[in-house]
Design an enzyme around this catalytic site. Structure first.
Site, PDB file in Angstrom:
ATOM      1  CG  ASP A  94      -1.770  -1.142   1.420  1.00  0.00           C
ATOM      2  OD1 ASP A  94      -1.815  -1.993   0.524  1.00  0.00           O
ATOM      3  OD2 ASP A  94      -2.428  -1.220   2.472  1.00  0.00           O
ATOM      4  CG  PHE A 137      -0.221  -2.946   9.662  1.00  0.00           C
ATOM      5  CD1 PHE A 137       1.026  -3.542   9.680  1.00  0.00           C
ATOM      6  CD2 PHE A 137      -1.333  -3.777   9.760  1.00  0.00           C
ATOM      7  CE1 PHE A 137       1.177  -4.922   9.778  1.00  0.00           C
ATOM      8  CE2 PHE A 137      -1.203  -5.157   9.859  1.00  0.00           C
ATOM      9  CZ  PHE A 137       0.048  -5.730   9.869  1.00  0.00           C
ATOM     10  NE  ARG A 180      -6.094  -4.094   7.986  1.00  0.00           N
ATOM     11  CZ  ARG A 180      -6.524  -5.300   8.304  1.00  0.00           C
ATOM     12  NH1 ARG A 180      -6.472  -5.704   9.551  1.00  0.00           N
ATOM     13  NH2 ARG A 180      -7.010  -6.117   7.376  1.00  0.00           N
ATOM     14  CG  ASP A 181      -5.640   0.305   6.626  1.00  0.00           C
ATOM     15  OD1 ASP A 181      -4.612  -0.099   7.199  1.00  0.00           O
ATOM     16  OD2 ASP A 181      -6.344  -0.409   5.890  1.00  0.00           O
ATOM     17  CD  GLU A 232      -7.238  -4.460   3.933  1.00  0.00           C
ATOM     18  OE1 GLU A 232      -6.505  -4.895   4.834  1.00  0.00           O
ATOM     19  OE2 GLU A 232      -7.059  -4.717   2.730  1.00  0.00           O
TER      20      GLU A 232
END
Length: 530
Positions: A58, A114, A189-190, A239
């Protein structure tokens, strides 16, 4: 970041031995052979961003500051398969030619690093810098491997770091995490942050399994939960969300776009990037469409996110995606490196009656790649017509118009092929109203059943008078844009030998081609092409 590939146990066991303290290496360069050797490897893209070596996925933390575009990315410097995540780093003056920089963020005692975002805190709301030297503040997910193995479900938390030297050196906030995982959501996340002018707050969008959670903060440190957004009954993993305001092209009407990457059941299998268009009032996002639309219909544009701090006098929404798919990303036949980014793209919002759509077009800076060009007069194709000229059949751009009023063929398209009989076929089918990309015969080495299992397709009507085609081919990838971004399609491929012939074809009639320009494209790494 990815939960599909935690089975790289050897990498984790090796890594866990080194996590005895929070200390990070002072500087760790991406060591590699001479760049002139590295960038001539088999299947290596020549004008797309790739790491010098090892694993990448990513795009992360993208911002523009003082004339430079910064690109961070999920990076594992010790293997060509996914492992303990770092943030790799590169910068560019034009989003096309890139300079590799030292690794920006390393794993620490709180976990792996991450995906996430970064913003230029121009008013120093965080207090990490000054108004004269505003900090760059990165938001990212800490992934604690010990917590995951213990099945605690709160092993993903959100943290921040800041830079006072325009993004080279980073200091992690001492009181991380800034958003704990109090609900114990396994996939949490993200984080991606945007400034909301009306509420005078930072807004953070966060993927929480099958939905997006929104948080607000005055200072990038203290976050308050706002709301959730999702599709009722959805069970897919969401995501890499991205929230931003965007005006309808040619008007002053402003809407909000929410980009979300989906990890399964995409139009052509596996992963893909989608979007919603709606309104955001500082607390809730309300979509004008029930289900998401797809930002790219191909198999290989994932985790697409936008750059922060693009100047107002520029006014564009610019972004980039990861050019792969989790179905086969770790087993594609590249030896020293894995994965590339898409070309930089501009997003534009258009309105048709009450419906909104995001167009995706190559950023105008991609024209800097053009070297030699060949312009062709209008011509008709019956059967097959090879395109010839001073361009490489494995490294080119073609822009052409198809006169559909004068075209009688029921299907037509473009074929790439080599002397081994391997090929890739792009077909426009008028009766079925579909675009097909067939890479099933693109290599004799069938390294993945998912990769070669079927033709890819997208719904597309050919009822207008003209079809504008813009196609980029770069050794092992294609990016196709139709009618100025009305539909775009990204696929990767790995022929045994480079494709050396480009042909147009027409079935059951003729193809009327006008306004054709073929461009030979320069590589971006200052190396001679073989």
């Amino acid at each position: 970041m990815k939960n599909l590939i935690y089975f790289s146990l050897l990498a984790f066991l090796t890594f866990s031995l080194s996590l005895g303290c929070k200390d990070e290496p002072k500087v760790k360069e991406n060591s590699s052979p001479e760049i002139s050797d590295v960038y001539q490897e088999k299947h290596r893209p020549q004008f797309h961003f790739t790491p010098e070596a090892k694993w990448m996925n990513d795009p992360n933390g993208m911002f523009y500051y003082k004339g430079k575009y910064h690109l961070f990315y999920q990076y594992y410097p010790d293997s060509t398969v996914w492992g303990p995540m770092h943030w790799g780093h590169a910068e560019s003056k034009d989003m096309v030619h890139w300079e590799h920089l030292p690794i920006a963020l390393y794993p620490d005692s709180l976990g792996l690093i991450f995906s996430g975002g970064a913003v230029v805190d121009l008013n120093n709301t965080s207090g990490f810098g000054t108004k004269e030297n505003p900090p760059i503040v990165a938001t990212f997910t800490h992934h604690n491997m010990a917590g995951e193995k213990a099945k605690t479900n709160d092993f993903q938390t959100q943290s921040i770091a800041y830079s006072l030297d325009e993004g080279t050196k980073w200091t992690k906030y001492e009181q991380n995490p800034v958003i704990p995982n109090t609900e114990k959501i396994k996939d949490f996340r993200d984080p991606k942050v945007v400034w909301h002018e009306k509420s005078q707050k930072w807004i953070l969008a966060l993927a929480a399994y099958d939905k997006v959670k929104f948080y607000a903060s005055p200072n990038l440190i203290d976050w308050s939960f706002l709301s959730d957004f999702g599709i009722e009954g959805d069970t897919r993993l969401w995501e890499c969300p991205d929230l931003f305001p965007i005006k309808v092209k040619g008007t002053d009407e402003e809407k909000w776009a929410l980009i979300v990457s989906i990890q399964k059941d995409a139009p052509n299998g596996g992963t893909a990037t989608s979007y919603f268009i709606g309104d955001f009032d500082g607390k809730d996002f309300k979509s004008d469409i029930k289900d998401q639309k797809w930002l790219d219909w191909g198999a290989d544009n994932y985790a697409f996110v936008t750059w922060n701090n693009i100047p107002e006098n520029d006014g564009r929404i610019l972004g980039i995606g990861w050019m792969s798919n989790w179905q086969y990303a770790q087993i594609v036949p590249t030896e020293k490196w894995r994965s590339a980014m898409t070309l930089p793209r501009e997003l534009q919002l258009v309105k048709n009656n009450t419906d909104y759509s995001l167009l995706s077009i190559p950023a105008q800076e991609t024209q800097l790649l053009r070297k030699d060009s060949v312009s062709l007069d209008s011509f008709k194709v019956e059967g097959t017509h090879a395109l010839e000229g001073s361009f490489s059949s494995s490294q080119f751009e073609i822009v052409m118009d198809i006169d559909l009023k004068e075209t009688t063929a029921q299907s037509f398209g473009i074929e790439l092929k080599n002397g081994l009989g391997e090929n890739l076929i792009i077909t426009f089918d008028r009766a079925e109203e579909k675009l097909y990309v067939d890479r099933t015969n693109s290599s004799t080495t069938k390294f993945s059943e998912d990769f070669f299992s079927k033709k890819h397709s997208a719904p597309y009507s050919l009822k207008d008078d003209t079809l504008k085609i813009q196609l980029f081919v770069d050794v092992s990838s294609l990016e196709l844009f139709l009618n100025d971004g009305e539909l775009n399609f990204t696929d990767i491929f790995f022929p045994t030998e480079k494709f050396d012939t480009v042909s147009l074809f027409a079935n059951d009639g003729n193809l009327n081609v006008t306004n054709t320009n073929l461009y030979s494209l320069n590589g971006i790494w200052n190396v001679e092409e073989k």
